[in-house]
Design a protein around this motif. Structure first.
Motif, PDB file in Angstrom:
ATOM      1  N   ALA A  86      34.915  10.497  38.213  1.00 33.19           N
ATOM      2  CA  ALA A  86      33.325  10.790  37.933  1.00 33.19           C
ATOM      3  C   ALA A  86      32.975  11.896  37.023  1.00 33.19           C
ATOM      4  CB  ALA A  86      32.545  11.202  39.659  1.00 33.19           C
ATOM      5  N   GLY A  87      33.599  12.026  36.365  1.00 28.75           N
ATOM      6  CA  GLY A  87      33.468  12.914  35.458  1.00 28.75           C
ATOM      7  C   GLY A  87      33.243  14.831  35.231  1.00 28.75           C
ATOM      8  N   ASP A  88      34.026  14.773  36.874  1.00 29.90           N
ATOM      9  CA  ASP A  88      33.989  15.892  36.944  1.00 29.90           C
ATOM     10  C   ASP A  88      34.999  17.031  36.711  1.00 29.90           C
ATOM     11  OD1 ASP A  88      31.869  15.501  38.339  1.00 29.90           O
ATOM     12  OD2 ASP A  88      31.803  15.441  40.402  1.00 29.90           O
ATOM     13  N   ASN A  89      35.794  16.456  36.838  1.00 31.15           N
ATOM     14  CA  ASN A  89      36.607  17.836  35.849  1.00 31.15           C
ATOM     15  C   ASN A  89      36.342  17.281  34.531  1.00 31.15           C
ATOM     16  OD1 ASN A  89      37.060  14.837  35.902  1.00 31.15           O
ATOM     17  ND2 ASN A  89      39.326  14.188  36.214  1.00 31.15           N
ATOM     18  N   ILE A  90      36.327  16.372  34.022  1.00 29.21           N
ATOM     19  CA  ILE A  90      36.622  16.655  32.398  1.00 29.21           C
ATOM     20  C   ILE A  90      35.446  17.698  32.227  1.00 29.21           C
ATOM     21  CG2 ILE A  90      35.650  16.047  30.674  1.00 29.21           C
ATOM     22  CD1 ILE A  90      38.697  14.114  31.360  1.00 29.21           C
TER      23      ILE A  90
ATOM     24  N   HIS B  69      34.946  20.315  34.160  1.00 33.37           N
ATOM     25  CA  HIS B  69      34.905  20.859  33.902  1.00 33.37           C
ATOM     26  C   HIS B  69      35.925  22.200  33.476  1.00 33.37           C
ATOM     27  CE1 HIS B  69      36.773  24.378  37.173  1.00 33.37           C
ATOM     28  NE2 HIS B  69      37.885  24.779  36.186  1.00 33.37           N
ATOM     29  N   TYR B  70      36.773  20.987  33.040  1.00 35.34           N
ATOM     30  CA  TYR B  70      38.076  21.727  31.385  1.00 35.34           C
ATOM     31  C   TYR B  70      36.489  21.938  30.486  1.00 35.34           C
ATOM     32  CZ  TYR B  70      40.742  18.941  33.902  1.00 35.34           C
ATOM     33  OH  TYR B  70      41.672  18.208  34.856  1.00 35.34           O
TER      34      TYR B  70
ATOM     35  N   PRO C 118      37.965  26.075  25.911  1.00 31.38           N
ATOM     36  CA  PRO C 118      38.361  25.149  25.963  1.00 31.38           C
ATOM     37  C   PRO C 118      39.339  24.328  25.735  1.00 31.38           C
ATOM     38  CG  PRO C 118      36.166  24.446  25.089  1.00 31.38           C
ATOM     39  CD  PRO C 118      36.486  26.590  25.244  1.00 31.38           C
ATOM     40  N   PRO C 119      39.911  23.113  25.709  1.00 29.83           N
ATOM     41  CA  PRO C 119      40.507  22.772  25.019  1.00 29.83           C
ATOM     42  C   PRO C 119      39.850  21.933  23.710  1.00 29.83           C
ATOM     43  CG  PRO C 119      40.566  21.732  27.788  1.00 29.83           C
ATOM     44  CD  PRO C 119      40.107  22.389  27.359  1.00 29.83           C
ATOM     45  N   LYS C 120      40.568  21.598  23.184  1.00 34.96           N
ATOM     46  CA  LYS C 120      40.036  21.211  21.333  1.00 34.96           C
ATOM     47  C   LYS C 120      39.384  19.454  21.527  1.00 34.96           C
ATOM     48  CE  LYS C 120      43.902  20.631  18.786  1.00 34.96           C
ATOM     49  NZ  LYS C 120      45.638  20.865  17.740  1.00 34.96           N
TER      50      LYS C 120
ATOM     51  N   TYR D 285      30.683  23.540  36.063  1.00 32.92           N
ATOM     52  CA  TYR D 285      29.762  22.716  35.506  1.00 32.92           C
ATOM     53  C   TYR D 285      27.851  22.779  35.772  1.00 32.92           C
ATOM     54  CZ  TYR D 285      29.468  17.973  37.532  1.00 32.92           C
ATOM     55  OH  TYR D 285      28.825  17.034  37.654  1.00 32.92           O
ATOM     56  N   LEU D 286      27.979  22.954  36.841  1.00 35.35           N
ATOM     57  CA  LEU D 286      26.504  23.363  37.446  1.00 35.35           C
ATOM     58  C   LEU D 286      25.854  24.935  37.601  1.00 35.35           C
ATOM     59  CD1 LEU D 286      26.789  20.279  39.950  1.00 35.35           C
ATOM     60  CD2 LEU D 286      25.165  20.191  37.791  1.00 35.35           C
ATOM     61  N   THR D 287      26.967  25.294  37.346  1.00 35.33           N
ATOM     62  CA  THR D 287      26.168  26.728  37.380  1.00 35.33           C
ATOM     63  C   THR D 287      25.705  26.965  36.045  1.00 35.33           C
ATOM     64  OG1 THR D 287      28.221  27.519  37.145  1.00 35.33           O
ATOM     65  CG2 THR D 287      28.314  26.867  39.005  1.00 35.33           C
ATOM     66  N   ALA D 288      25.017  28.287  35.866  1.00 30.96           N
ATOM     67  CA  ALA D 288      24.265  28.708  35.175  1.00 30.96           C
ATOM     68  C   ALA D 288      25.758  29.401  33.311  1.00 30.96           C
ATOM     69  CB  ALA D 288      23.498  29.976  35.182  1.00 30.96           C
TER      70      ALA D 288
END
Length: 757
Positions: A402-406, A408-409, A415-417, A618-621
């Motif tokens: 669902a993209g939540d992991n993506i 998060h990274y 973050p990864p380049k 990712y849903l936090t400020a």
């Protein structure tokens, strides 16, 4: 034959029932209803008794049709001509600039389009607006309308759409609103539009239209998606014959030529369901050669990566397939299109470069039945970072889910380049693409409504006016069709969608049947571990793990696969007792962290939404600020470094440049393989090719020591468990898997030995 006749009768019944209702109402009530009666008389009765002229008498034909109804045109067409407002919103959202514009509305009739545009983009933002129409009666209405609005920059031209002249060589916006289907010389008209549209301009059309599979052969990738595009034989022919009585032509040729002369930016195929499922489309296009530079940004000299090529490259430097050892499928399609003088694949005309080209007709997609499986991701990305320690030098590939992991990274401090998200299910990509567009275009509160609460008012309006410019045409079609229902504030919301919703619904039903709803709420509100453990052990666990529930659900292979997404091969890896596996999963979680504040995975499954104190990062400020921050040196944010692949892992691994990945996260994917087959070997060799030396594969498994670890070791990997789950212990906040492994590539590709199994 009986079925065909029945379908015809159904369509006729719908139409004539509608007419009958209107006629009866007209006799009984007000002026509006009488206007509808006049509309029905002119549209559905007169054409069968008064034969229109052909050839050069087009203007006379139009006057014959419109003169007696021009004064009631706008009141009656709102029932028939659907999608006009949506088309304008979509077109405006794709304009590069929204000031000092020149707009030509071809076949603009009474000027209602232009009046409505004022609520989307003020008419004062336009340097000049031209309404072109051949009917004097309709133009008279338009002239009075513009005069009443006080618009001095709007001009009405009573002229032929194929040959009108204006004092501007190029314009920024051209629109057709239910006019192209009535223009006999549509080839000339579209050619005229090609010459008139500026290189950066937008052309848009909303109209009736019928399409079939045959009209798409050889140019599928130029169409922007196939959802609802092809009508049934009955629907196509019934409405084509019906409308031709009014000299309105629903044949596919008009739209086909439009899509041949311009590149497709966005395309929506839908129906006017209130009037007998009349097919219509909304289409937004641009010049064929608009995005020459984007070709190179997307393709570079490696596969699906946009990161290494120059932003600006001349069209003369397009590299042929034979010259590139690593060629993307998108570039292969592009070269093929150019050889046929077709527009580029629609994906090349999009503003964002997230979505990698994919073939709508790939038969592997059929298994998903146009829906995603997971509305949220079950793997714990916090553990991923703890184990792998991502940094700005990493190039990561992970399964999309669902993209939540993506996300998060991407919202990590460093973050990864580059992040490649891979999923064979196009709809999982649609969900992540929607999330990326939300972060690009929406404020925090609306992102929270969409993906925290899973509900928002008027999703379709948000999609057209904000999100559409940053998503692919395929994605727009998907969410235009489903978005309002998915995010309906009165419905269950986003997290009651996907194939796994059946597991959650069944669980809720059992909670209700067993009288557990009160205790479930209490569990999700606990403030101490002691209170949480007590509620679980005394109130919930005895009911959840009783023999009946265990037999019907947890021990049922059909339920495991269809509802939870656990295939038979993986179920076998859980050990002799699936019930024990589930108990070993849930019991330790209750003792590890509070569901209410530090376990958003189970909180979501039980409550149907997140809380602001218990949600993905990712849903936090802080997460929002990290993922949207722009690097002052490059002008890019972490969002710019994400690519979405709709393909198998193997195919992506093989098309990536050798040794370009530092990390591959494949979740529990390999548990699905047959231990007696070659799938595991093939995938290990493919990922090895893509990984750099010391590159790592992280995987999770339902087994403590999965069988394919030996195959990794036999082919140049050092394999170490990052966590092994023992009974009564948890290895992360979800604890769904029995082990987590990291396999590090230690053998250089030049010293690769022959395959060993």
């Amino acid at each position: 034959m009986e079925q065909i006749l029945s379908s015809v009768e159904d369509n006729l019944l719908i139409v004539y029932s509608t007419i009958s209702i209107i006629v009866i109402s007209a006799i009984a009530v007000n002026q509006t209803a009488r206007s509808l009666l006049l509309f029905c008389w002119n549209c559905f009765v007169v054409p069968f008794f008064h034969k229109k002229k052909n050839g050069i008498e087009q203007q006379s034909n139009l006057e014959l049709f419109y003169k007696n109804q021009a004064h009631i045109y706008d009141k009656t067409r709102e029932y028939l001509l659907k999608g006009r407002e949506e088309c304008l919103k979509l077109a405006v959202n794709h304009l590069e600039s929204q000031k000092d514009l020149v707009w030509v509305d071809i076949g603009g009739g009474t000027g209602s389009n232009i009046e409505y545009m004022n609520s989307v983009l003020p008419i004062s933002n336009f340097k000049k607006v031209y309404l072109v129409d051949l009917s004097p009666s309709l133009c008279d209405i338009a002239i009075n309308r513009f005069k009443n609005n006080g618009w001095s920059n709007v001009e009405v031209l009573i002229a032929d759409a194929s040959s009108f002249k204006i004092p501007y060589e190029k314009v920024d916006l051209i629109t057709f609103s239910y006019s192209l289907s009535m223009i006999p010389t549509y080839y000339n008209t579209i050619d005229n539009a090609v010459n008139l549209l500026s290189q950066s301009g937008i052309i848009a059309s909303v109209d009736f239209g019928i399409q079939s599979n045959d009209t798409s052969i050889g140019r599928i990738n130029t169409l922007g998606g196939l959802i609802n595009r092809n009508s049934s034989w009955i629907n196509r022919n019934f409405w084509r014959i019906w409308f031709e009585a009014d000299k309105v032509f629903l044949d596919s040729a008009r739209r086909n030529y439009l899509e041949y002369k311009f590149g497709t930016v966005k395309s929506i195929n839908t129906y006017n369901k209130k009037l007998g499922k009349i097919p219509y489309y909304i289409w937004v296009g641009c010049h064929k050669s608009k995005n020459e530079n984007l070709i190179h940004r997307i393709n570079s000299h490696v596969t699906e990566s946009p990161y290494l090529s120059p932003v600006k490259t001349s069209s003369a430097s397009i590299i042929s397939v034979d010259d590139q050892p690593y060629m993307s499928k998108g570039h292969e399609a592009l070269i093929d299109n150019l050889s046929k003088n077709l527009p580029y694949p629609s994906i090349y005309y999009q503003k964002e470069i997230w979505r990698v080209y994919f073939d709508d007709l790939n038969p592997q997609y059929n298994q998903f039945k146009n829906q995603y499986i997971y509305a949220f991701t079950w793997e714990d990305p916090r553990e991923d970072h703890k184990i792998l320690k991502f940094n700005e030098n990493d190039t990561v590939l992970a399964i999309t889910s669902a993209g939540d992991n993506i996300l998060h990274y991407a919202c990590l401090p460093n973050p990864p380049k580059k992040i490649h998200a891979v999923d064979l299910n196009p709809c999982q990509g649609h969900l992540l693409e929607l999330k990326l567009s939300a972060f690009r275009n929406l404020p925090k509160d609306q992102i929270w409504s969409l993906f925290g609460e899973g509900k928002i008012d008027n999703f379709k309006e948000l999609l057209l006016t904000k999100l559409s410019k940053s998503i692919s045409s395929n994605n727009l079609q998907y969410w235009f069709e489903r978005g309002n229902k998915t995010f309906d504030p009165k419905g269950q919301g986003l997290y009651d969608t996907g194939s796994t919703r059946w597991a959650l619904r069944l669980a809720k039903y059992i909670f209700t049947l067993c009288g557990l709803n009160k205790h479930i709420r209490q569990l999700c509100e606990c403030t101490t571990m002691k209170e949480q453990v007590e509620i679980w052990n005394n109130k919930i666990k005895p009911h959840l793990f009783n023999p009946i529930v265990a037999t019907l659900l947890i021990g049922n292979p059909i339920f495991l696969w269809k509802a939870l997404g656990v295939p038979p091969n993986q179920a076998k890896m859980m050990g002799p007792s699936v019930m024990k596996y589930v108990v070993d999963t849930l019991d330790p979680v209750i003792n590890r962290s509070l569901i209410s504040s530090d376990n958003y995975f189970y909180y979501l499954t039980l409550m149907g939404k997140y809380s602001k104190q218990n949600c993905p990062d990712y849903l936090t400020a802080k997460g929002y600020n990290n993922i949207t921050r722009v690097d002052p040196k490059t002008g890019e944010s972490p969002l710019d470094h994400i690519r979405l692949h709709t393909d198998t892992l193997n195919d992506v691994f093989y098309r990536l440049k050798e040794s370009s990945l530092t990390i591959a996260i494949i979740m529990d994917h390999m548990d699905w393989f047959d231990p007696n087959g070659k799938d595991a070997v093939n995938e290990i060799l493919a990922v090895k090719k893509a990984l750099c030396k010391n590159g790592r594969v992280m995987l999770r498994s339902a087994a403590q020591y999965p069988w394919y670890i030996k195959i990794f070791e036999q082919n140049g990997f050092r394999c170490e468990p990052a966590a092994i789950r023992e009974s009564g212990e948890s290895i992360d906040r979800i604890n769904m898997y029995a082990s987590t492994w990291v396999c590090t590539k230690i053998e250089d590709k030049r010293r690769m030995s022959s395959l060993r199994i």
